[in-house]
Design an enzyme around this catalytic site. Structure first.
Site, short mmCIF file in Angstrom:
data_model
loop_
_atom_site.label_atom_id
_atom_site.label_comp_id
_atom_site.label_asym_id
_atom_site.label_seq_id
_atom_site.Cartn_x
_atom_site.Cartn_y
_atom_site.Cartn_z
N HIS A 39 0.84 -1.18 -0.08
CA HIS A 39 -0.08 0.07 0.05
C HIS A 39 0.92 1.27 -0.09
CE1 HIS A 39 -2.90 2.81 1.78
NE2 HIS A 39 -3.94 1.98 1.26
N GLN A 88 -4.94 -4.95 6.50
CA GLN A 88 -5.74 -5.99 6.00
C GLN A 88 -5.85 -7.34 6.73
OE1 GLN A 88 -8.04 -5.37 3.53
NE2 GLN A 88 -7.32 -3.46 3.06
N LYS A 121 -10.82 -0.81 9.58
CA LYS A 121 -10.74 -1.78 8.86
C LYS A 121 -11.33 -3.26 9.71
CE LYS A 121 -8.52 -0.10 5.11
NZ LYS A 121 -7.04 0.11 4.55
N ASP A 139 2.81 -4.03 8.05
CA ASP A 139 1.60 -3.46 7.65
C ASP A 139 0.35 -4.43 7.78
OD1 ASP A 139 -0.78 -2.28 6.88
OD2 ASP A 139 0.03 -1.67 4.89
N CYS A 152 -4.82 2.60 -4.02
CA CYS A 152 -3.44 3.01 -3.33
C CYS A 152 -2.17 2.09 -3.11
CB CYS A 152 -3.54 3.21 -1.76
SG CYS A 152 -4.70 4.56 -1.19
C1 LIG Z 1 -6.22 0.82 4.51
C2 LIG Z 1 -4.79 0.27 4.27
C3 LIG Z 1 -3.78 0.87 4.83
C4 LIG Z 1 -3.97 2.50 5.46
O1 LIG Z 1 -4.59 2.36 6.65
P1 LIG Z 1 -5.45 3.68 7.24
O2 LIG Z 1 -6.31 3.24 8.18
O3 LIG Z 1 -6.20 4.27 6.34
O4 LIG Z 1 -4.24 4.72 7.52
C5 LIG Z 1 -2.53 0.61 4.78
N1 LIG Z 1 -2.00 -0.52 4.38
C6 LIG Z 1 -3.03 -1.42 3.91
C7 LIG Z 1 -2.79 -2.73 3.36
C8 LIG Z 1 -4.41 -0.86 3.98
O5 LIG Z 1 -5.44 -1.94 3.26
#
Ligand SMILES: *Cc1c(COP(=O)(O)O)cnc(C)c1O
Length: 424
Positions: free
Chosen positions: A141, A221, A244, A218, A382
């Protein structure tokens, strides 16, 4: 004697004890799902962008402002103590969700983006030097690309990128060949938001540690789909977002190993992150407060904890089995749509399906589906480097949560057949 369980289309039996997954009961917890859009029942299939909130989460926000609101960590009066206690209980809830060793390792953030930026800014600025290498992947992302680009540019460090294959899987041989004594940090997404790929996270972490690199994951997801155990993973930093995982926007958490957090300078300066301030010198607060400058999103933290509890009560084995069922069902049906190609066909996938339709722009697909009450995402999600890798400008993406149904997938597929007919 074997138990017999009655089932219809909407319940599935899972596991040894045949715990029933009753999607209609779960849907009843989500007020927003029960509405019509353009005269059609809403089918919300954009869960990778943000998830909907159960009533317990919405009620927690309302209850906080109606009964508990006060600034935390400072007041000696009753309400402030109540608010502080609720917020710190929420931190304990996040600790337990991630199986971290201590609440000192749990920092509240605005979301995954801020968590990653915190590490890049604080750990990166202190420990990454000129000539060092930072590894990311093509499927990351933008939130896990841009902070490292900024850091590398500032430090004169090298950003190296693990490529992906035609299925949208990381090329692990290439990763192995990028690793060296120069590698100081490896940052990657647990699950891809545009392809659905579930990465072999244990292996990636292990390989990074073998060359002495720290690992930042990260997990934006992953949190809604799969259990996370930061101690078992031995990960150095792990970030996720409340919104999320069925919690509010503007709140998330970052896990960091205590030994790193102790060694890192603060991310932002201000109130709450200090022990004492004179105009000459400031003594920073203990963990985790050292990284939490200013009045935080108190109601957000409390409500996010409710969301994590809610997910825990449904149970990840049940969620994974049900969503896998939805994914298989959608994948099979979508492949039968004329001219439809799925982008992201990894062996291990979360319930995310990206696709392109021959000669129909994703934007048109999204607009036509909206008229049917179906919400999907179109664009680059993104992840522009993923689009470049597959030589496409954008995809349409349906992403499912445990409150979605096979009936909604049928409607999605039916609507896509209609789109194809319109553009013939
Ligand atoms: C949504 C997302 C982000 C960003 O998260 P935010 O809550 O918008 O800061 C980063 N990495 C992944 C894989 C995402 O799906």
């Amino acid at each position: 004697m074997a138990e017999t369980i009655e089932m219809d289309d909407r319940t599935i039996a899972i596991g040894k004890n045949h715990k029933l997954f009753d999607v209609e009961r779960i849907r009843a917890d989500f007020p927003i799902l029960h509405q019509r859009i353009h005269g059609k029942p809403l089918a919300y299939l954009d869960n990778a962008a943000t998830s909907q909130k159960p009533k317990v989460v919405i009620d927690a926000i309302s209850h906080y402002y109606q009964a508990q609101n006060a600034n935390i960590h400072r007041g000696v009066y009753y309400l402030s103590e109540v608010a502080t206690q609720a917020y710190e209980q929420a931190r304990e809830c996040v600790r337990s969700f991630l199986n971290a060793a201590s609440t000192e390792e749990i920092i509240f953030t605005r979301g995954a983006t801020e968590g990653i930026n915190l590490v890049a800014h604080s750990y990166g600025r202190r420990f990454i030097q000129q000539g060092d290498e930072v590894i990311i992947t093509t499927m990351d992302h933008h939130s896990n690309i841009v902070p490292w680009q900024i850091l590398c540019e500032e430090k004169g460090a090298q950003l190296r990128v693990v490529p992906i294959d035609d299925h949208g899987e990381l090329m692990m041989d290439e990763y192995a060949s990028l690793l060296s004594a120069k590698t100081k940090l490896v940052a990657f997404g647990h699950i891809s938001n545009s392809l659905g790929t579930i990465n072999p996270i244990e292996k990636i972490i292990q390989m990074a540690h073998q060359v002495g690199a720290v690992v930042v994951v990260d997990g934006a997801q992953a949190a809604p789909h799969t259990p996370i155990d930061v101690q078992a993973l031995d990960v150095d930093f792990y970030a996720f977002s409340g919104h999320k995982v069925f919690g509010p926007t503007g709140i998330g958490a970052l896990y960091g190993k205590e030994k790193w957090l102790d060694a890192m300078p603060p991310y932002q300066g201000g109130g709450d992150m200090i022990k004492s301030v004179t105009l000459e010198k400031t003594i920073y607060n203990d963990l985790p407060y050292k990284f939490e400058a200013g009045t935080p999103h108190i109601s957000g933290g409390i409500a996010m904890a409710k969301a994590l509890d809610y997910v825990g009560q449904i149970g990840y084995p049940q969620i994974e089995a049900y969503e896998n069922d939805l994914l298989n069902c959608a994948t099979e049906a979508l492949q039968k749509v004329d001219g439809l190609r799925i982008v992201g066909t990894a062996q291990h996938k979360a319930s995310v399906v990206s696709f392109v339709l021959e000669s129909v722009h994703p934007h048109d697909v999204g607009t036509i589906l909206d008229r049917e009450g179906i919400a999907i995402r179109t664009g680059h999600h993104c992840t522009q480097p993923v689009m470049d890798r597959f030589h496409i400008p954008a995809t349409s993406r349906a992403s499912f949560a445990f409150y979605n149904t096979k009936e909604e997938i049928d409607r999605l597929v039916e609507a896509l057949h209609k789109v194809v007919r319109m553009f013939q």
